[in-house]
Write an enzyme that holds these catalytic residues in place. Sequence first.
Site, PDB file in Angstrom:
ATOM      1  N   LYS A 122       5.588  -2.083   7.878  1.00 14.05           N
ATOM      2  CA  LYS A 122       6.713  -1.951   7.377  1.00 14.05           C
ATOM      3  C   LYS A 122       7.709  -2.698   6.180  1.00 14.05           C
ATOM      4  O   LYS A 122       8.810  -2.648   8.032  1.00 14.05           O
ATOM      5  CB  LYS A 122       7.416   0.042   8.011  1.00 14.05           C
ATOM      6  CG  LYS A 122       6.276   1.259   7.883  1.00 14.05           C
ATOM      7  CD  LYS A 122       6.924   2.258   7.956  1.00 14.05           C
ATOM      8  CE  LYS A 122       5.785   3.357   7.890  1.00 14.05           C
ATOM      9  NZ  LYS A 122       5.914   3.871   6.377  1.00 14.05           N
ATOM     10  N   PHE A 164      12.481   4.278   2.489  1.00 19.17           N
ATOM     11  CA  PHE A 164      12.869   3.582   4.026  1.00 19.17           C
ATOM     12  C   PHE A 164      12.702   2.134   3.291  1.00 19.17           C
ATOM     13  O   PHE A 164      13.229   0.680   3.726  1.00 19.17           O
ATOM     14  CB  PHE A 164      12.003   3.650   4.599  1.00 19.17           C
ATOM     15  CG  PHE A 164      10.178   3.655   4.619  1.00 19.17           C
ATOM     16  CD1 PHE A 164       9.633   2.521   4.602  1.00 19.17           C
ATOM     17  CD2 PHE A 164       9.844   4.994   4.384  1.00 19.17           C
ATOM     18  CE1 PHE A 164       8.592   2.305   4.352  1.00 19.17           C
ATOM     19  CE2 PHE A 164       8.091   5.051   4.159  1.00 19.17           C
ATOM     20  CZ  PHE A 164       7.931   4.132   3.840  1.00 19.17           C
ATOM     21  N   GLY A 165      11.879   1.913   2.023  1.00 21.64           N
ATOM     22  CA  GLY A 165      11.188   0.734   1.841  1.00 21.64           C
ATOM     23  C   GLY A 165       9.798   0.578   1.155  1.00 21.64           C
ATOM     24  O   GLY A 165       9.784   1.042   0.664  1.00 21.64           O
ATOM     25  N   LYS A 166       8.880  -0.864   1.749  1.00 21.58           N
ATOM     26  CA  LYS A 166       8.114  -0.706   1.360  1.00 21.58           C
ATOM     27  C   LYS A 166       6.764  -1.060   2.567  1.00 21.58           C
ATOM     28  O   LYS A 166       7.407  -1.323   3.901  1.00 21.58           O
ATOM     29  CB  LYS A 166       7.565  -2.254   0.338  1.00 21.58           C
ATOM     30  CG  LYS A 166       8.325  -1.349  -0.483  1.00 21.58           C
ATOM     31  CD  LYS A 166       8.759  -3.248  -1.809  1.00 21.58           C
ATOM     32  CE  LYS A 166       8.764  -3.085  -3.153  1.00 21.58           C
ATOM     33  NZ  LYS A 166       8.685  -4.158  -3.396  1.00 21.58           N
ATOM     34  N   ASP A 209      11.146  14.042   9.822  1.00 23.25           N
ATOM     35  CA  ASP A 209      10.826  13.975   8.138  1.00 23.25           C
ATOM     36  C   ASP A 209       9.346  14.079   8.275  1.00 23.25           C
ATOM     37  O   ASP A 209       8.688  14.060   8.252  1.00 23.25           O
ATOM     38  CB  ASP A 209      11.015  12.386   8.122  1.00 23.25           C
ATOM     39  CG  ASP A 209      10.553  12.422   6.330  1.00 23.25           C
ATOM     40  OD1 ASP A 209      10.883  13.437   5.741  1.00 23.25           O
ATOM     41  OD2 ASP A 209      10.493  11.394   5.466  1.00 23.25           O
ATOM     42  N   ILE A 219       0.741  -1.702  -0.241  1.00 23.64           N
ATOM     43  CA  ILE A 219      -0.027  -0.389   0.275  1.00 23.64           C
ATOM     44  C   ILE A 219       1.204   1.570   0.106  1.00 23.64           C
ATOM     45  O   ILE A 219      -0.004   2.622  -0.466  1.00 23.64           O
ATOM     46  CB  ILE A 219      -0.896  -0.209   1.114  1.00 23.64           C
ATOM     47  CG1 ILE A 219       0.170  -0.247   2.961  1.00 23.64           C
ATOM     48  CG2 ILE A 219      -1.995  -1.155   1.110  1.00 23.64           C
ATOM     49  CD1 ILE A 219      -1.226  -0.007   3.877  1.00 23.64           C
ATOM     50  N   GLY A 220       2.228   0.667   0.551  1.00 24.40           N
ATOM     51  CA  GLY A 220       3.762   2.337   0.041  1.00 24.40           C
ATOM     52  C   GLY A 220       4.390   1.936  -0.106  1.00 24.40           C
ATOM     53  O   GLY A 220       4.371   0.631  -0.401  1.00 24.40           O
ATOM     54  N   GLY A 272       8.214   4.235  -0.322  1.00 23.50           N
ATOM     55  CA  GLY A 272       9.643   5.427   0.204  1.00 23.50           C
ATOM     56  C   GLY A 272      10.718   4.498   0.070  1.00 23.50           C
ATOM     57  O   GLY A 272      11.079   3.489  -0.169  1.00 23.50           O
TER      58      GLY A 272
END
Length: 352
Positions: A46, A28-30, A146, A23-24, A26
């Site tokens: 995450k 940082f990863g997934k 962030d 669902i996302g 970035g």
Amino acid sequence: MIIFEGKIVYDEDDNEYCLEKQIGEGGFGKVYLAKWKSDNKKFAIKILDNSFSNEKAYTSFINEITLASKISSRNVIKYEYTHTGEIFKELGPYIIMEYADNGSLEETLVRQKKIERQFSNEELKNIFLNLAKGMKDINSKLIHRDIKPENILWVGEILKISDFGISKVSSDITRTKTFKGYGSKKYSAPEVWQMDRTTIKTDIYSMGIVFYELATLNYPYEVKNSKYNEVHLYKNILPLQQFNENLSVEFIVLINKMLKKKANERFENWDEIIDFINTVSISEKIIELEDIVNEAVSKQILCDIEKEKESLKIERRNQEKTDFYSMVYYQYKTDILEKISEFGEKNTIVMR
């Protein structure tokens, strides 16, 4: 670590969580939507990229994520379990967290812009208070680094701040030649661009930009050619009343102070901000004296902006001089001194 839909991950009690869909994604990863196999309760997981540049970066991540797991707040996404990669080595690092079912603040801002509807002062007061309280709890343990609307999520009708404690993961992977700091360029404080130490006031600046966007539905700076360093370091914010003439003067004062270029001119902490927001009166104007006072405050704000503008011009000229002198010295060193040195070495050899 190979992650795919249907993969099972675990918490410290060996409870099983099945990854349903991505669902996302970035730096940082997934992010995956997952369900607890025992009762189908939804969670967000995450999966963190573990491509750390060195052992120090990994140790820093472990320290941050350990602190992040201790934060408990009504306005902060709850970390149910943080896996550093040590227990289930085949799975790598991941975080099992509370699932936000109602989208992000970024999506809310997009909708508001689309229908051209400003938030009322009452709505802003409620949002500002919730975000400030969440940040107070986060900053009691660590610096977020962030803050941006995408990292502020809706759980039902409650706003919750997310992605705290993982900015070092993302930044260690995504840093560029032009941006070496933490976080997102649009929301990074001047001290981040100057590679100075990050503090609570760094987060206050970033949240100040979020407050500005909520209050005006606009970004506070005019940015040319994506030169965010220039606007954060040298440009004044655009007047808030230019976009929202009904905005409370107190909120204008609040946001202006949060976005001061010099960290020591911002609020000291979130308690000061919370106290300030609580003093804002949302009642309808019924006294002529209030209009007079507001006008006087507005004039003072404009005066302060002009003073800061002149100060920033001087600071920028000084920085340009420093950069120029550094460049001249570098050219002198490489084009003249080194050649003289080479010439001397050759003559020494010939004389021998």
